[in-house]
Design a protein around this motif. Structure first.
Motif, short mmCIF file in Angstrom:
data_model
loop_
_atom_site.label_atom_id
_atom_site.label_comp_id
_atom_site.label_asym_id
_atom_site.label_seq_id
_atom_site.Cartn_x
_atom_site.Cartn_y
_atom_site.Cartn_z
N LEU A 430 0.83 -1.19 0.00
CA LEU A 430 0.00 0.00 0.00
C LEU A 430 0.87 1.25 0.00
N GLY A 431 0.25 2.38 -0.35
CA GLY A 431 0.94 3.66 -0.25
C GLY A 431 1.38 4.27 -1.57
N TYR A 432 1.14 3.57 -2.69
CA TYR A 432 1.57 4.09 -3.98
C TYR A 432 0.56 5.11 -4.51
N ILE A 433 1.09 6.13 -5.20
CA ILE A 433 0.30 7.16 -5.86
C ILE A 433 0.45 6.98 -7.37
N ALA A 434 -0.68 7.07 -8.11
CA ALA A 434 -0.63 6.86 -9.55
C ALA A 434 -1.14 8.07 -10.31
N ASN A 435 -0.44 8.37 -11.42
CA ASN A 435 -0.92 9.31 -12.43
C ASN A 435 -0.99 8.55 -13.75
N ILE A 436 -2.14 8.59 -14.41
CA ILE A 436 -2.33 7.84 -15.64
C ILE A 436 -2.95 8.75 -16.69
N ASP A 437 -2.28 8.86 -17.84
CA ASP A 437 -2.76 9.71 -18.93
C ASP A 437 -2.76 8.90 -20.23
N VAL A 438 -3.65 9.31 -21.15
CA VAL A 438 -3.72 8.70 -22.47
C VAL A 438 -3.21 9.70 -23.50
N PHE A 439 -2.31 9.21 -24.38
CA PHE A 439 -1.71 10.06 -25.40
C PHE A 439 -2.00 9.51 -26.78
N PHE A 485 4.40 6.13 -7.87
CA PHE A 485 5.50 6.38 -6.94
C PHE A 485 5.02 6.21 -5.50
N HIS A 486 5.99 5.92 -4.65
CA HIS A 486 5.71 5.75 -3.21
C HIS A 486 6.38 6.90 -2.48
N PRO A 487 5.62 7.91 -2.00
CA PRO A 487 6.22 9.11 -1.42
C PRO A 487 7.08 8.86 -0.19
N GLU A 488 6.80 7.81 0.56
CA GLU A 488 7.56 7.54 1.78
C GLU A 488 8.86 6.82 1.48
N LYS A 489 8.84 5.95 0.46
CA LYS A 489 10.03 5.15 0.16
C LYS A 489 10.84 5.71 -0.99
N GLY A 490 10.31 6.71 -1.67
CA GLY A 490 11.05 7.31 -2.75
C GLY A 490 11.13 6.44 -3.99
N VAL A 491 10.24 5.44 -4.11
CA VAL A 491 10.24 4.54 -5.25
C VAL A 491 9.36 5.13 -6.35
N ARG A 492 9.85 5.15 -7.60
CA ARG A 492 9.08 5.69 -8.72
C ARG A 492 9.26 4.77 -9.93
N LYS A 493 8.16 4.45 -10.60
CA LYS A 493 8.22 3.62 -11.79
C LYS A 493 7.32 4.20 -12.86
N ASN A 494 7.73 4.03 -14.11
CA ASN A 494 6.96 4.50 -15.25
C ASN A 494 6.69 3.33 -16.20
N MET A 495 5.52 3.37 -16.85
CA MET A 495 5.18 2.34 -17.83
C MET A 495 4.40 2.96 -18.97
N LYS A 496 4.58 2.37 -20.19
CA LYS A 496 3.77 2.73 -21.33
C LYS A 496 3.06 1.50 -21.84
N LEU A 497 1.72 1.61 -21.98
CA LEU A 497 0.93 0.48 -22.45
C LEU A 497 0.17 0.90 -23.70
N PRO A 498 0.52 0.35 -24.88
CA PRO A 498 -0.24 0.68 -26.08
C PRO A 498 -1.57 -0.05 -26.10
N VAL A 499 -2.60 0.63 -26.60
CA VAL A 499 -3.93 0.01 -26.71
C VAL A 499 -4.57 0.47 -28.00
N VAL A 500 -5.30 -0.42 -28.63
CA VAL A 500 -5.96 -0.11 -29.89
C VAL A 500 -7.44 0.17 -29.62
N LEU A 501 -7.89 1.36 -30.05
CA LEU A 501 -9.31 1.70 -30.00
C LEU A 501 -9.86 1.39 -31.39
N SER A 502 -10.73 0.39 -31.44
CA SER A 502 -11.22 -0.07 -32.74
C SER A 502 -12.73 0.08 -32.82
N SER A 503 -13.28 -0.23 -33.96
CA SER A 503 -14.74 -0.25 -34.16
C SER A 503 -15.11 -1.59 -34.73
N ARG A 504 -16.38 -1.98 -34.54
CA ARG A 504 -16.84 -3.26 -35.06
C ARG A 504 -17.78 -3.04 -36.23
#
Length: 504
Positions: A430-439, A485-504
């Motif tokens: 517990l204790g992690y803070i997340a920021n998530i954006d779509v580009f 990131f975990h503000p108390e432990k100073g741990v920070r990680k970044n990830m990029k996840l590609p996703v396809v927005l499609s139509s049927r």
């Protein structure tokens, strides 16, 4: 139809099911089953009917054990070879806690005949009688009464029917939402007569079907968050009705009888609301939809037979927004609360009339806006009483990585198939803070999914395919950028996840 007595008893941990068919074809009413009462005042005649056989003015009765009370039907054929009056009438006791009449009982009975020559349903509390369905006057006003009487009871109401020999269909005498009995012990018959009419009453073709409320069912105490709002149709289609659906997300068997679902007033107080009927039980993972028009809702949404829908009283819901509340009878404990708004619907839904809002995850907070989605087209935009078209399990597809997509593509067209982008996460603590954006593919920020969000150890985020203006984004490849990131432990990680927005 003449047949010997059949009693079928099926018992399980939840309910007991029983059926009784009695046509007296065996020529005996003292065994299989045993009827108790003023036995000497009854006989089986040559036509194999139960007939009165009394010589002095009295009320004579017979009772046999019968515990049916839920989703029930009671039926019997009556014949009285004499005009009915205050001194000559017959009764069918459909629910009773006693097998005698001398000292009163608690239950319900149908009276055939009386001063008004009618078929009516009564509630009796010890010796006090209350007419709850007043049948049509003079309905059986004839020299010889010949009528089939039927009573049905579901979670919404009693309904009383009668059918005369010249009629092809049953006539509805009336219905009543009155219900004060949870259990039954006996089914019975009686006749009240004068000195000269003691042999003029006939009973035949008794049929009792339904379910038993069983004390074998071990019920648990409801706690806040056990029963939750799971779906709401607040702007109903023309040919159907509004409904609210609840879900039991606990591992408990809960009697929800008497709970109130209502709305908040603008001053924060609660409206009167509607009481959930007696003998309404929810097992773990059970769905329960409540509505004022059960059959219309069931037909319109093409519900499966297993759909759990009950009919109740109703207070019309606001078509734009309202706060739904599930509370106890005293309204001092709130079990769940949900403020809906028509803007919660999918961006492709231009007119929310006839479209239900469905909860996606049962484990996420009720008021999480991202946790609600328009119902898919699969069942006419609603799934009352069964699993939501947009249902997801929080524990499904969680990988042994920090963040992962449930699917690498999605099509936000509200067809119920992969309509939303689901991002599952599994953090070491517990204790992690997340920021998530779509580009966009060219690096332009489209929308923010999470901003300084305090995470649980496991959980999920949802993107419905919309941009910051609430419009569905164009078909294409998008990049979900995650910073945790975990503000108390100073741990920070970044990830990029590609996703396809499609139509049927």
């Amino acid at each position: 139809m003449k047949s010997y007595l059949i009693i079928f008893l099926f018992l399980n941990i939840f309910f007991c099911h029983s059926q009784i068919f009695e046509s007296f074809s065996d020529g005996d009413f003292t065994h299989n089953p045993e009827w108790k009462g003023t036995i000497s005042n009854f006989k089986i005649n040559d036509a194999l009917q139960l007939q009165s056989n009394a010589t002095t003015a009295s009320t004579s009765y017979l009772f046999t054990p019968a515990q049916i009370i839920i989703n029930a039907e009671w039926e019997c054929k009556f014949k009285i070879d004499y005009p009915t009056s205050a001194s000559n009438y017959a009764c069918m006791y459909i629910i009773s806690d006693s097998c005698t009449l001398e000292n009163g009982f608690n239950g319900y009975f149908v009276q055939v005949g009386g001063t008004n020559d009618e078929v009516s349903l009564f509630y009796q509390n010890e010796l006090k009688k209350e007419k709850i369905i007043d049948g049509l006057d003079k309905r059986i006003d004839s020299k010889t009464v010949d009528v089939i009487v039927k009573v049905t009871r579901d979670s919404a109401a009693f309904r009383l029917y009668s059918k005369l020999p010249e009629e092809d269909e049953f006539y509805l005498e009336g219905e009543s939402e009155h219900f004060k009995m949870r259990k039954s012990e006996y089914f019975g018959l009686s006749f009240t007569h004068t000195n000269t009419t003691g042999k003029f009453f006939f009973f035949d073709d008794i049929r009792v079907t339904g379910e038993i409320y069983s004390d074998l069912l071990e019920l648990d105490t409801i706690s806040q968050g056990d029963i939750i709002f799971n779906e709401v149709m607040f702007n109903n289609p023309e040919t159907s009705a509004e409904y609210i659906e609840f879900y039991n997300r606990s591992n408990k068997i809960i009697d929800v009888s008497g709970l109130i679902f209502t709305t908040r007033k603008t001053d924060g107080s609660l409206n009167t609301g509607v009481e959930i009927p007696y003998t309404t039980i929810m097992k773990p993972c059970d769905y329960l939809a409540v509505t004022s028009q059960k059959e219309a809702v069931k037909t319109y949404h093409d519900c499966p037979d297993s759909a759990n829908i009950i009919q109740t009283k109703w207070s019309t819901l606001n078509n734009e927004t309202a706060t739904l509340v599930l509370t106890n009878s005293k309204k001092d404990i709130i079990y769940d609360e949900f403020t809906y708004h028509e803007s919660f619907h999918h961006a492709l839904i231009k007119n929310s009339k006839g479209v239900a809002l469905e909860r996606i995850y049962s484990d996420l907070p009720t008021q999480d806006i991202k946790n609600w989605h328009s119902a898919a087209t699969t069942h006419n935009y609603g799934t009352p009483g069964f699993q939501n078209s947009q249902h997801k399990d929080l524990n499904d597809n969680l990988k042994n990585v920090i963040f992962s997509l449930e699917s690498k593509h999605f099509s936000p067209d509200n067809d119920g198939l992969n309509d939303i982008c689901i991002i599952n996460y599994n953090l070491p603590e517990l204790g992690y803070i997340a920021n998530i954006d779509v580009f966009t593919p060219i690096g332009e920020k489209l929308v923010s999914i999470a901003n300084q969000h305090l995470c649980n150890q496991t959980g999920t985020f949802i993107w419905d395919g919309a941009d910051t203006q609430g419009q569905i984004a164009n078909v294409g490849i998008y990049v979900i950028y995650i910073e945790v990131f975990h503000p108390e432990k100073g741990v920070r990680k970044n990830m990029k996840l590609p996703v396809v927005l499609s139509s049927r």
